[in-house]
Design a protein around this motif. Structure first.
Motif, PDB file in Angstrom:
ATOM      1  N   LEU A 287       0.835  -1.197   0.000  1.00 53.72           N
ATOM      2  CA  LEU A 287       0.000   0.000   0.000  1.00 53.72           C
ATOM      3  C   LEU A 287       0.877   1.257   0.000  1.00 53.72           C
ATOM      4  O   LEU A 287       1.758   1.417   0.845  1.00 53.72           O
ATOM      5  N   ILE A 288       0.618   2.148  -0.936  1.00 53.57           N
ATOM      6  CA  ILE A 288       1.393   3.380  -1.068  1.00 53.57           C
ATOM      7  C   ILE A 288       0.715   4.541  -0.368  1.00 53.57           C
ATOM      8  O   ILE A 288       1.356   5.317   0.338  1.00 53.57           O
ATOM      9  N   GLY A 289      -0.574   4.684  -0.550  1.00 51.53           N
ATOM     10  CA  GLY A 289      -1.269   5.802   0.066  1.00 51.53           C
ATOM     11  C   GLY A 289      -2.769   5.703  -0.121  1.00 51.53           C
ATOM     12  O   GLY A 289      -3.264   4.943  -0.963  1.00 51.53           O
ATOM     13  N   ARG A 290      -3.489   6.462   0.675  1.00 46.20           N
ATOM     14  CA  ARG A 290      -4.943   6.527   0.552  1.00 46.20           C
ATOM     15  C   ARG A 290      -5.316   7.698  -0.341  1.00 46.20           C
ATOM     16  O   ARG A 290      -4.834   8.819  -0.156  1.00 46.20           O
ATOM     17  N   VAL A 291      -6.178   7.451  -1.308  1.00 46.28           N
ATOM     18  CA  VAL A 291      -6.624   8.500  -2.215  1.00 46.28           C
ATOM     19  C   VAL A 291      -7.457   9.506  -1.436  1.00 46.28           C
ATOM     20  O   VAL A 291      -8.267   9.135  -0.578  1.00 46.28           O
ATOM     21  N   THR A 292      -7.248  10.796  -1.735  1.00 46.66           N
ATOM     22  CA  THR A 292      -7.978  11.853  -1.039  1.00 46.66           C
ATOM     23  C   THR A 292      -8.956  12.567  -1.978  1.00 46.66           C
ATOM     24  O   THR A 292     -10.149  12.358  -1.901  1.00 46.66           O
ATOM     25  N   ASP A 293      -8.445  13.418  -2.863  1.00 42.98           N
ATOM     26  CA  ASP A 293      -9.301  14.268  -3.688  1.00 42.98           C
ATOM     27  C   ASP A 293      -9.008  14.090  -5.174  1.00 42.98           C
ATOM     28  O   ASP A 293      -7.915  13.663  -5.563  1.00 42.98           O
ATOM     29  N   ILE A 294      -9.987  14.470  -5.979  1.00 45.88           N
ATOM     30  CA  ILE A 294      -9.771  14.581  -7.418  1.00 45.88           C
ATOM     31  C   ILE A 294      -9.113  15.929  -7.679  1.00 45.88           C
ATOM     32  O   ILE A 294      -9.666  16.971  -7.345  1.00 45.88           O
ATOM     33  N   ALA A 295      -7.923  15.905  -8.255  1.00 46.79           N
ATOM     34  CA  ALA A 295      -7.186  17.146  -8.489  1.00 46.79           C
ATOM     35  C   ALA A 295      -7.557  17.789  -9.811  1.00 46.79           C
ATOM     36  O   ALA A 295      -7.606  19.019  -9.916  1.00 46.79           O
ATOM     37  N   PHE A 296      -7.796  16.981 -10.831  1.00 48.18           N
ATOM     38  CA  PHE A 296      -8.155  17.529 -12.139  1.00 48.18           C
ATOM     39  C   PHE A 296      -9.149  16.614 -12.820  1.00 48.18           C
ATOM     40  O   PHE A 296      -9.015  15.389 -12.791  1.00 48.18           O
ATOM     41  N   SER A 297     -10.153  17.218 -13.429  1.00 46.07           N
ATOM     42  CA  SER A 297     -11.157  16.478 -14.181  1.00 46.07           C
ATOM     43  C   SER A 297     -11.655  17.362 -15.305  1.00 46.07           C
ATOM     44  O   SER A 297     -11.656  18.600 -15.197  1.00 46.07           O
ATOM     45  N   TYR A 298     -12.080  16.736 -16.407  1.00 46.76           N
ATOM     46  CA  TYR A 298     -12.667  17.504 -17.502  1.00 46.76           C
ATOM     47  C   TYR A 298     -14.025  18.072 -17.092  1.00 46.76           C
ATOM     48  O   TYR A 298     -14.529  19.002 -17.713  1.00 46.76           O
ATOM     49  N   SER A 299     -14.587  17.518 -16.032  1.00 44.34           N
ATOM     50  CA  SER A 299     -15.802  18.073 -15.442  1.00 44.34           C
ATOM     51  C   SER A 299     -15.385  18.928 -14.249  1.00 44.34           C
ATOM     52  O   SER A 299     -14.937  18.396 -13.220  1.00 44.34           O
ATOM     53  N   VAL A 300     -15.492  20.245 -14.384  1.00 47.68           N
ATOM     54  CA  VAL A 300     -15.031  21.154 -13.331  1.00 47.68           C
ATOM     55  C   VAL A 300     -15.740  20.879 -12.014  1.00 47.68           C
ATOM     56  O   VAL A 300     -15.148  21.004 -10.935  1.00 47.68           O
ATOM     57  N   ALA A 301     -17.000  20.458 -12.068  1.00 50.39           N
ATOM     58  CA  ALA A 301     -17.760  20.210 -10.846  1.00 50.39           C
ATOM     59  C   ALA A 301     -17.181  19.057 -10.033  1.00 50.39           C
ATOM     60  O   ALA A 301     -17.425  18.969  -8.826  1.00 50.39           O
ATOM     61  N   ARG A 302     -16.404  18.182 -10.658  1.00 57.44           N
ATOM     62  CA  ARG A 302     -15.829  17.034  -9.936  1.00 57.44           C
ATOM     63  C   ARG A 302     -14.475  17.357  -9.313  1.00 57.44           C
ATOM     64  O   ARG A 302     -13.993  16.583  -8.492  1.00 57.44           O
ATOM     65  N   MET A 303     -13.865  18.451  -9.694  1.00 55.27           N
ATOM     66  CA  MET A 303     -12.560  18.805  -9.147  1.00 55.27           C
ATOM     67  C   MET A 303     -12.688  19.155  -7.674  1.00 55.27           C
ATOM     68  O   MET A 303     -13.559  19.926  -7.276  1.00 55.27           O
ATOM     69  N   GLY A 304     -11.815  18.566  -6.864  1.00 50.24           N
ATOM     70  CA  GLY A 304     -11.865  18.768  -5.423  1.00 50.24           C
ATOM     71  C   GLY A 304     -12.752  17.801  -4.696  1.00 50.24           C
ATOM     72  O   GLY A 304     -12.860  17.867  -3.475  1.00 50.24           O
ATOM     73  N   ARG A 305     -13.391  16.876  -5.401  1.00 53.97           N
ATOM     74  CA  ARG A 305     -14.293  15.928  -4.753  1.00 53.97           C
ATOM     75  C   ARG A 305     -13.505  14.957  -3.884  1.00 53.97           C
ATOM     76  O   ARG A 305     -12.531  14.363  -4.298  1.00 53.97           O
ATOM     77  N   TRP A 306     -13.957  14.793  -2.659  1.00 52.18           N
ATOM     78  CA  TRP A 306     -13.315  13.869  -1.705  1.00 52.18           C
ATOM     79  C   TRP A 306     -13.782  12.444  -2.004  1.00 52.18           C
ATOM     80  O   TRP A 306     -14.977  12.173  -2.117  1.00 52.18           O
ATOM     81  N   ILE A 307     -12.807  11.533  -2.112  1.00 47.03           N
ATOM     82  CA  ILE A 307     -13.149  10.139  -2.402  1.00 47.03           C
ATOM     83  C   ILE A 307     -12.405   9.191  -1.455  1.00 47.03           C
ATOM     84  O   ILE A 307     -12.282   8.005  -1.729  1.00 47.03           O
ATOM     85  N   GLY A 308     -11.932   9.706  -0.333  1.00 43.05           N
ATOM     86  CA  GLY A 308     -11.096   8.902   0.553  1.00 43.05           C
ATOM     87  C   GLY A 308     -11.796   7.721   1.170  1.00 43.05           C
ATOM     88  O   GLY A 308     -11.356   6.584   1.062  1.00 43.05           O
ATOM     89  N   THR A 309     -12.933   7.913   1.830  1.00 42.14           N
ATOM     90  CA  THR A 309     -13.681   6.821   2.466  1.00 42.14           C
ATOM     91  C   THR A 309     -15.171   7.057   2.255  1.00 42.14           C
ATOM     92  O   THR A 309     -15.612   8.201   2.141  1.00 42.14           O
ATOM     93  N   PRO A 310     -15.948   6.002   2.226  1.00 41.71           N
ATOM     94  CA  PRO A 310     -17.391   6.180   2.000  1.00 41.71           C
ATOM     95  C   PRO A 310     -18.078   7.052   3.047  1.00 41.71           C
ATOM     96  O   PRO A 310     -18.993   7.800   2.737  1.00 41.71           O
ATOM     97  N   SER A 311     -17.626   6.978   4.303  1.00 42.65           N
ATOM     98  CA  SER A 311     -18.296   7.721   5.358  1.00 42.65           C
ATOM     99  C   SER A 311     -18.136   9.217   5.202  1.00 42.65           C
ATOM    100  O   SER A 311     -18.889   9.995   5.779  1.00 42.65           O
ATOM    101  N   ASN A 312     -17.125   9.625   4.425  1.00 37.48           N
ATOM    102  CA  ASN A 312     -16.863  11.055   4.248  1.00 37.48           C
ATOM    103  C   ASN A 312     -17.243  11.539   2.853  1.00 37.48           C
ATOM    104  O   ASN A 312     -16.929  12.653   2.482  1.00 37.48           O
ATOM    105  N   MET A 313     -17.895  10.698   2.071  1.00 35.34           N
ATOM    106  CA  MET A 313     -18.242  11.086   0.718  1.00 35.34           C
ATOM    107  C   MET A 313     -19.456  11.995   0.715  1.00 35.34           C
ATOM    108  O   MET A 313     -20.354  11.821   1.519  1.00 35.34           O
TER     109      MET A 313
END
Length: 313
Positions: A287-313
């Motif tokens: 295991l290298i690391g836990r994913v946190t946020d989307i840094a770049f997306s072609y959909s601007v609304a998805r940028m910055g979205r937290w995807i680390g754990t389901p409880s925090n989604m």
């Protein structure tokens, strides 16, 4: 008696007549100001600052701003590197540090050009600093590029992109995301976390999947959905796919000690721990690391979205 020419007074010649013209030209030549050598070029100062901060100020002979201003760039650059190396792997940190870096760099470029324009021609400046400055700038730029390539290859830069749709709809193909490299150094992996890891069958490949079971858990898959310790897991973030596909159903097994069981959110398009030959369980050490946020997306609304754990989604 006839008057001789000597009896008449000599008339003064008109001002500017031929007799006095050479003397006037000489005086005018003596009074003409010497041509001043040109001052530092604003274009050169701006270009040097564009390549490397401080070089434009060194070129015009102003050392103090040439040292103080790049210090701010180094601070912003350090924050950006921390975000990309997974130390402060959050979207807000990435955006703030990148914006600060670009703003400071732009200010330094403009400031160097303005100072060069206002520098008097008679003031001493580093005219010959331009040539070595160009060389130094490109050497520094090449060094940063080489470091970035090696750091990325070694996994020290946790700036990844999803190259397959195996994690859709959580992560779409082509999106870049950040991962916290320090997370698993002090924490045990937990169910529901999206993790970046070294592929258990291909050591030179980094993969991203969701941890659905940890060591000691009993895990089965029914119709594309995970069943952990006899209970169907609530997974609103997945795409279960065809319920009758080859990997949509898996008999229950126990996760070995020191391993985690991972699945892609797009269950019908993911090769993961369900396939013991191509993938299998993942060692915790991989295991290298836990994913946190989307840094770049072609959909601007998805940028910055937290995807680390389901409880925090």
């Amino acid at each position: 008696m006839a008057a001789s020419l000597a009896d008449y007074p000599r008339r003064p010649q008109a001002y500017g007549g031929p007799a006095e013209q050479p003397a006037q030209d000489a005086a005018t030549a003596d009074a003409a100001p010497a041509r001043e050598r040109p001052g530092p070029s604003p274009r050169v100062a701006a270009l040097l600052s564009l390549l490397t901060p401080a070089l434009g100020h060194v070129y015009i002979g102003q050392a103090r701003p040439g040292i103080a201003l790049p210090a701010g760039v180094i601070a912003a650059d350090t924050l950006l590197v921390f975000a990309m190396m997974g130390v402060l792997a959050r979207f807000w940190m990435f955006v703030v540090s990148l914006a600060l870096l670009l703003a400071l760099w732009l200010f330094i470029i403009v400031d160097a050009a303005v100072r060069a324009h206002r520098t008097p021609a008679h003031k001493t400046y580093s005219r010959w600093a331009a040539a070595p400055a160009f060389v130094l700038a490109w050497v520094a730029f090449a060094g940063l590029c080489v470091y970035a390539v090696h750091a990325k290859a070694a996994g020290r830069l946790l700036w990844f992109n999803a190259v397959t749709p195996s994690m859709a709809p959580t992560l779409r193909a082509g999106e870049y995301f950040l991962a916290d490299a320090t997370y698993y150094q002090s924490r045990a992996p937990m169910r529901g976390e999206v993790a970046v890891y070294v592929h258990p069958k291909q050591p030179d490949v980094h993969s991203i999947k969701r941890i659905v079971a940890v060591e000691g858990d009993r895990i089965a898959v029914t119709g594309g959905r995970a069943v952990v310790n006899g209970m169907v897991v609530a997974e609103p973030y997945i795409e279960p796919g065809d319920r009758n596909a080859s990997l949509a159903n898996m008999a229950e097994l126990r996760v070995p000690a020191g391993y985690v069981f991972v699945l892609g959110d797009n269950r019908g398009a993911s090769v993961d721990s369900r396939d013991p030959v191509a993938h299998g369980p993942v060692p915790i050490a991989n295991l290298i690391g836990r994913v946190t946020d989307i840094a770049f997306s072609y959909s601007v609304a998805r940028m910055g979205r937290w995807i680390g754990t389901p409880s925090n989604m």
